[in-house]
Design an enzyme around this catalytic site. Sequence first.
Site, PDB file in Angstrom:
ATOM      1  N   GLN A 126      12.873  -5.999  -3.568  1.00 47.84           N
ATOM      2  CA  GLN A 126      13.349  -5.351  -4.794  1.00 47.84           C
ATOM      3  C   GLN A 126      13.326  -6.285  -5.997  1.00 47.84           C
ATOM      4  OE1 GLN A 126      17.132  -4.486  -2.817  1.00 47.84           O
ATOM      5  NE2 GLN A 126      18.182  -5.399  -4.546  1.00 47.84           N
ATOM      6  N   CYS A 132      19.005  -1.508  -4.892  1.00 49.18           N
ATOM      7  CA  CYS A 132      19.047  -1.454  -3.432  1.00 49.18           C
ATOM      8  C   CYS A 132      19.147  -0.014  -2.928  1.00 49.18           C
ATOM      9  CB  CYS A 132      20.220  -2.273  -2.922  1.00 49.18           C
ATOM     10  SG  CYS A 132      21.794  -1.841  -3.658  1.00 49.18           S
ATOM     11  N   HIS A 275      26.055  -3.377  -1.658  1.00 50.03           N
ATOM     12  CA  HIS A 275      24.670  -3.369  -1.207  1.00 50.03           C
ATOM     13  C   HIS A 275      24.379  -2.108  -0.394  1.00 50.03           C
ATOM     14  CE1 HIS A 275      20.826  -5.098  -0.907  1.00 50.03           C
ATOM     15  NE2 HIS A 275      20.874  -5.523   0.339  1.00 50.03           N
ATOM     16  N   ASN A 295      16.556  -4.806   5.325  1.00 54.64           N
ATOM     17  CA  ASN A 295      16.918  -5.133   3.945  1.00 54.64           C
ATOM     18  C   ASN A 295      15.692  -4.991   3.045  1.00 54.64           C
ATOM     19  OD1 ASN A 295      18.687  -5.956   1.916  1.00 54.64           O
ATOM     20  ND2 ASN A 295      18.350  -8.138   2.285  1.00 54.64           N
TER      21      ASN A 295
END
Length: 328
Positions: A126, A132, A275, A295
Amino acid sequence: MKWFLLLIVSISAVFASPDWDSFKEKHHKIYKNEKEENYRKQIFLKNLKVIEEHNEKYAQGLSTYSVGVNNLADLTHEEIVFWSQGSSRRNLSVGSSPIPKFIPRDDVPESIDWRDYGVVTPIANQERCMSCWAFAIVATVESHVAIYEGRNVSLSVQNLVDCVDPTFDCMQDLDPKALDNTYQYIIDNDGIDLIESYPNEYQTVGSCRFKRENVGATIKAYANITEGDEEELKAVVGTVGPVTVTFTTDFAWDFYHKGVYYNDDCMNTDEIFNHAAVVVGYGNEDGEDYWLVKNSWGTYFGQDGYIKMARNRDNNCGIASRARYPFM
Ligand SMILES: *[C@@H]1O[C@H](CO)[C@@H](O)[C@H](O)[C@H]1NC(C)=O
Ligand SMILES: *[C@@H]1O[C@H](CO)[C@@H](O)[C@H](O)[C@H]1NC(C)=O
Ligand SMILES: *[C@@H]1O[C@H](CO)[C@@H](O)[C@H](O)[C@H]1NC(C)=O
């Protein structure tokens, strides 16, 4: 004695930390000037110290996971969180479609890793100031398209960033409605564009440039995991597919290396989540139950972009507090 020495040598080899120059080289770090570089170096050295202290605890069996230097090691935890935060402020009608509810079944596997089925798309990055929540939802929907429609697609994060919240900026806490509003947007909008037609710009542009002819996926509905229910999360991940989650991170999360991450100080209320990511599996490693979390910080993060987070430890860090998944 020899064996003992060998053991010491191999332990220190495992935890050998890079020095500043090799860190800079490996991660292609370029700084504006000497002042900036010195500032970053001080942060790096401070992080290195904390990383080494944590790994000493790990070596003594006092922690279930180890940490290590990655590409983020010249940033403070505040900067890392700040850059990875997203928000979604526009009110969208939520819950207008019939809400399917998953009924847990008996045949939930003891462990699963959706990567084994070729339905987890590559790790994204990202970069700074990105969202996120949008990355996590795109990754989740991509997996469900692969599972239920047998197609490999890359969907547009920028589509979500521009169109779900036109006033998006990078300085917000993760809005509690970010996941709900984004899933609802994809439903109401009848789809999300392909990345080829709507590439990532790694910043907020603000104008929505969605084009119907470039839709890469549609979803019929989305559903909520009952707040904090890790058994339901397991049942859904085990029998339906990956699930979008939010949680809190700390310094050690940023630099996770291996083992099962667990944070004593973590809140599991959903007030302060910073997150979002995707649970793509779960299992048990050396006696520790874990969630396998994908992630969106590139492959230098964690284990090639993934982290194992504590499972069945009182919903640690709130991983099951605000979990959402799509219906195709
Ligand atoms: C969103 O909804 C809340 C409550 O219904 C309202 O107070 C607020 O003004 C709305 N915000 C926008 C941007 O429409
Ligand atoms: C999608 O890609 C993965 C790996 O990139 C591959 O294993 C899988 O077979 C592909 N699936 C389809 C339906 O093309
Ligand atoms: C999920 O939960 C949120 C927060 O309670 C709620 O606003 C939303 O309508 C729920 N969505 C569904 C599909 O049940």
